[in-house]
Design an enzyme around this catalytic site. Structure first.
Site, short mmCIF file in Angstrom:
data_model
loop_
_atom_site.label_atom_id
_atom_site.label_comp_id
_atom_site.label_asym_id
_atom_site.label_seq_id
_atom_site.Cartn_x
_atom_site.Cartn_y
_atom_site.Cartn_z
N LYS A 156 0.83 -1.22 0.00
CA LYS A 156 0.00 0.00 0.00
C LYS A 156 0.86 1.27 0.00
O LYS A 156 0.46 2.27 -0.59
CB LYS A 156 -1.03 0.01 1.14
CG LYS A 156 -0.45 0.11 2.52
CD LYS A 156 -1.53 -0.05 3.56
CE LYS A 156 -0.96 -0.31 4.93
NZ LYS A 156 -0.09 0.73 5.47
N ARG B 246 -6.96 3.25 11.45
CA ARG B 246 -6.53 1.87 11.62
C ARG B 246 -7.43 1.10 12.58
O ARG B 246 -7.20 -0.07 12.84
CB ARG B 246 -5.12 1.88 12.20
CG ARG B 246 -4.11 1.05 11.45
CD ARG B 246 -2.78 1.30 12.15
NE ARG B 246 -1.71 0.49 11.70
CZ ARG B 246 -0.83 0.85 10.76
NH1 ARG B 246 -0.96 1.98 10.13
NH2 ARG B 246 0.18 0.06 10.48
N ARG C 293 11.61 -7.62 3.08
CA ARG C 293 11.86 -6.21 3.35
C ARG C 293 12.78 -6.06 4.56
O ARG C 293 13.64 -5.18 4.59
CB ARG C 293 10.54 -5.48 3.60
CG ARG C 293 10.72 -3.97 3.78
CD ARG C 293 9.40 -3.24 3.83
NE ARG C 293 8.77 -3.34 5.14
CZ ARG C 293 7.56 -2.87 5.43
NH1 ARG C 293 6.84 -2.29 4.48
NH2 ARG C 293 7.04 -2.98 6.63
N ARG D 225 14.15 -2.57 8.75
CA ARG D 225 13.24 -1.80 9.59
C ARG D 225 13.11 -2.46 10.95
O ARG D 225 12.95 -3.66 11.05
CB ARG D 225 11.85 -1.73 8.91
CG ARG D 225 11.49 -0.35 8.47
CD ARG D 225 10.21 -0.34 7.72
NE ARG D 225 9.05 -0.52 8.58
CZ ARG D 225 7.82 -0.22 8.20
NH1 ARG D 225 7.60 0.24 7.00
NH2 ARG D 225 6.81 -0.41 9.01
N ARG E 277 1.73 -7.25 14.23
CA ARG E 277 1.10 -6.22 13.41
C ARG E 277 0.01 -6.81 12.51
O ARG E 277 -1.04 -6.19 12.30
CB ARG E 277 2.16 -5.49 12.57
CG ARG E 277 2.90 -4.44 13.41
CD ARG E 277 4.32 -4.21 12.94
NE ARG E 277 4.38 -3.68 11.60
CZ ARG E 277 5.33 -4.02 10.72
NH1 ARG E 277 6.25 -4.91 11.03
NH2 ARG E 277 5.33 -3.47 9.53
P1 AMP Z 1 2.94 1.48 8.95
O1 AMP Z 1 4.12 2.06 8.26
O2 AMP Z 1 1.63 2.02 8.44
O3 AMP Z 1 2.96 -0.02 8.94
O4 AMP Z 1 3.01 1.94 10.48
C1 AMP Z 1 4.12 1.62 11.29
C2 AMP Z 1 3.75 1.74 12.75
O5 AMP Z 1 3.36 3.09 13.06
C3 AMP Z 1 2.58 0.89 13.21
O6 AMP Z 1 2.95 -0.45 13.50
C4 AMP Z 1 2.14 1.66 14.46
O7 AMP Z 1 3.01 1.44 15.54
C5 AMP Z 1 2.32 3.11 14.02
N1 AMP Z 1 1.11 3.62 13.36
C6 AMP Z 1 0.97 3.97 12.05
N2 AMP Z 1 -0.27 4.41 11.79
C7 AMP Z 1 -0.96 4.34 12.96
C8 AMP Z 1 -2.29 4.62 13.34
N3 AMP Z 1 -3.21 5.05 12.46
N4 AMP Z 1 -2.63 4.43 14.65
C9 AMP Z 1 -1.75 4.00 15.54
N5 AMP Z 1 -0.48 3.68 15.25
C10 AMP Z 1 -0.07 3.85 13.97
#
Ligand code: AMP
Length: 199
Positions: free
Chosen positions: A18, A93, A132, A138, A149
């Site tokens: 995404k 989310r 990745r 990461r 996650r």
């Molecule tokens: P992502 O890159 O979207 O996978 O986000 C990485 C991490 O950021 C997630 O595992 C959460 O710890 C935090 N995070 C990102 N977006 C949100 C959200 N909408 N609400 C809460 N935590 C978030």
């Protein structure tokens, strides 16, 4: 519908692509991507107060508290470049965040135009995330954090699709294929909603 006012959300499990597809679609439509994950990671890298607050949370693969995340998104969407549209990646989310976003958009007389769901089987997500982790290192791509996650995605994020599905704005896109094929599937779905740039 004027394409320049496209307000989109891209949703999918971690590893669904995404982030990559969000950037491609944003470029095609001339709108910014608003990625909460990217905002958190930039703050961690920059050593800001917010970064320090969220480092451990991201490393565990947990969600940052809704209030804090909501404030950040509202700030970002209030910036001028998002006035003509945006693509949200990673927010909302959970259903509480859907409520916060709806309230904020409604206060501006706005609403989401389309929700792109990138559908990828869990096994494929795990494979891509493991790759990745080897390539990018990461800190939340450890085996444990990946599984955590994906569990949160299935339990908390997937249910938000019911809310938007009832409104008839969800486009379910097969997320398995080449990058170009998937971009074309998304573009076709948006085109069908009248969301496209004039040629
Ligand atoms: P992502 O890159 O979207 O996978 O986000 C990485 C991490 O950021 C997630 O595992 C959460 O710890 C935090 N995070 C990102 N977006 C949100 C959200 N909408 N609400 C809460 N935590 C978030």
């Amino acid at each position: 519908m004027n394409a320049a006012s496209a307000r989109l959300l891209i949703v999918g499990p971690q590893g669904s692509g995404k982030g990559t597809q969000g950037v491609r679609i944003a470029e095609a439509l001339g709108i910014p991507v608003v990625s909460t994950g990217d905002i958190f990671r930039a703050n961690i890298k920059g050593g800001t107060e917010l970064g320090q607050q969220v480092t451990a949370i991201l490393d565990r693969g947990d969600l940052v508290p809704d209030e804090l995340t909501g404030d950040i998104v509202r700030d970002r969407l209030s910036q001028e470049d998002a006035a003509g549209g945006f693509i949200l990646d990673g927010y909302p989310r959970n259903t509480a965040q859907v409520g916060h976003l709806e309230e904020f958009l409604a206060s501006r007389g706005e609403a989401l135009d389309a929700v792109i769901l990138l559908d990828v089987p869990r096994e494929e997500s795990i494979e891509r995330l493991t790759l990745r982790a080897q390539e990018q290192g990461r800190s939340d791509d450890t085996e444990e954090a990946i599984a955590h996650r994906l569990d949160i995605y299935e339990k908390e994020t997937a249910p938000i699709l019911a809310v938007y599905g009832d409104r008839g704005i969800v486009d379910r896109i097969d997320g398995v294929g080449s990058l170009d094929e998937i971009t074309e599937r998304i573009t076709a779905a948006l085109r069908a909603r009248g969301l496209t740039l004039a040629a």
